[in-house]
Design an enzyme around this catalytic site. Structure first.
Site, PDB file in Angstrom:
ATOM      1  N   ASP A 131      -8.045   2.160  -3.892  1.00 38.12           N
ATOM      2  CA  ASP A 131      -8.482   1.107  -2.970  1.00 38.12           C
ATOM      3  C   ASP A 131      -9.108   1.734  -1.728  1.00 38.12           C
ATOM      4  OD1 ASP A 131      -7.353  -0.681  -4.730  1.00 38.12           O
ATOM      5  OD2 ASP A 131      -5.428  -0.704  -3.668  1.00 38.12           O
TER       6      ASP A 131
HETATM    7  N1  URA Z   1      -2.280   1.208  -6.763  1.00 38.66           N
HETATM    8  C1  URA Z   1      -2.788   0.435  -5.773  1.00 38.66           C
HETATM    9  O1  URA Z   1      -2.277  -0.633  -5.473  1.00 38.66           O
HETATM   10  N2  URA Z   1      -3.862   0.907  -5.119  1.00 38.66           N
HETATM   11  C2  URA Z   1      -4.442   2.099  -5.371  1.00 38.66           C
HETATM   12  O2  URA Z   1      -5.409   2.476  -4.715  1.00 38.66           O
HETATM   13  C3  URA Z   1      -3.891   2.879  -6.411  1.00 38.66           C
HETATM   14  C4  URA Z   1      -2.815   2.413  -7.094  1.00 38.66           C
END
Ligand code: URA
Length: 237
Positions: free
Chosen positions: A106
């Site tokens: 993310d």
């Molecule tokens: N899980 C998440 O919620 N976000 C990420 O970036 C990676 C794994």
């Protein structure tokens, strides 16, 4: 052993269009082992090739495998919309080579991100059949409780998932800090699992994929390095 014309070599390494690469060569900006080559048709052995382009050394690589310590506020998507893309953290050659992130983090998640221009490698690493453990440090809004740890280990049901998803391992590292190991790579998985278990993830970091750790790579936030075969071998489950 394989030979390519010098303009194709440059293009394959991401120096630009064939036309631009030919112009670079004809302008005398490209040398091999210290010798300027201004004929773009020159056939070059690519094994062990080290080019000098604008006085900078560039080792020929048929495919690139990269580890990036992703900072927050960079997007992994091909067409970033709200933040700069992770490719802006790498030399421009990698954009020309169509290097892509292997899976996604993310925009606000930090840590280890693999990138490559090897399609089959990206596909294999992203396959749901692959069970490579990924280690995350999740900061939680509410204090961590034993019940939360137990729930994440037992499995939580996420909307749109056919079955509950469980952490492979889940260890409390602080009052608001959990270390979670997952083998799947579902969309927003850590954040959604924490939400489903009644808490909230306020910050997330990935420190390890398989046996490959950011610490061993010695990367600082925003830094990247090439991965060699011994490091790629650590990614198999
Ligand atoms: N899980 C998440 O919620 N976000 C990420 O970036 C990676 C794994």
């Amino acid at each position: 052993m394989s030979k390519l014309s010098l303009d194709r070599v440059l293009q394959s390494q991401g120096f630009g269009t064939r036309k631009y690469c030919r112009a670079l060569i004809e302008d005398g900006d490209v040398a091999i082992h210290g010798e300027v080559h201004d004929n773009y048709k020159t056939a070059v052995e690519t094994d062990g090739l080290v080019l000098t382009v604008f006085d900078e050394e560039w080792v020929y690589r048929e495919r690139v495998y990269i580890a990036l310590y992703k900072p927050a506020n960079f997007e992994c998507s091909r067409k970033p919309s709200h933040h700069p893309g992770v490719l802006t953290l790498l030399p421009e050659q990698f954009t020309w080579r169509e290097v892509q992130p292997v899976g996604r983090l993310d925009h606000d998640t930090t840590g280890l991100l693999l990138m490559s221009d090897d399609g089959p490698f990206i596909h294999a690493q992203s396959s749901p059949k692959r069970h490579v453990p990924k280690v995350y440090q999740a900061t939680t809004q509410e204090p961590v409780t034993q019940a939360l740890v137990d729930q994440l280990l037992a499995g939580v049901q996420l909307i749109d998932e056919p079955a509950p998803l469980a952490a492979v391992s889940c260890i409390q590292r602080g009052e608001h800090l959990l270390e979670i190991v997952l083998e799947q790579g579902k969309y927003h998985q850590v954040k959604r699992m924490l939400a489903a278990a009644g808490n909230h993830c306020s910050a997330l970091h990935r420190s390890q994929i398989g046996g490959l750790t950011l610490e061993a790579l010695g990367l600082k936030e925003g830094e990247w390095c090439f991965l060699e075969q011994a490091q790629l071998d650590l990614l198999v489950s």
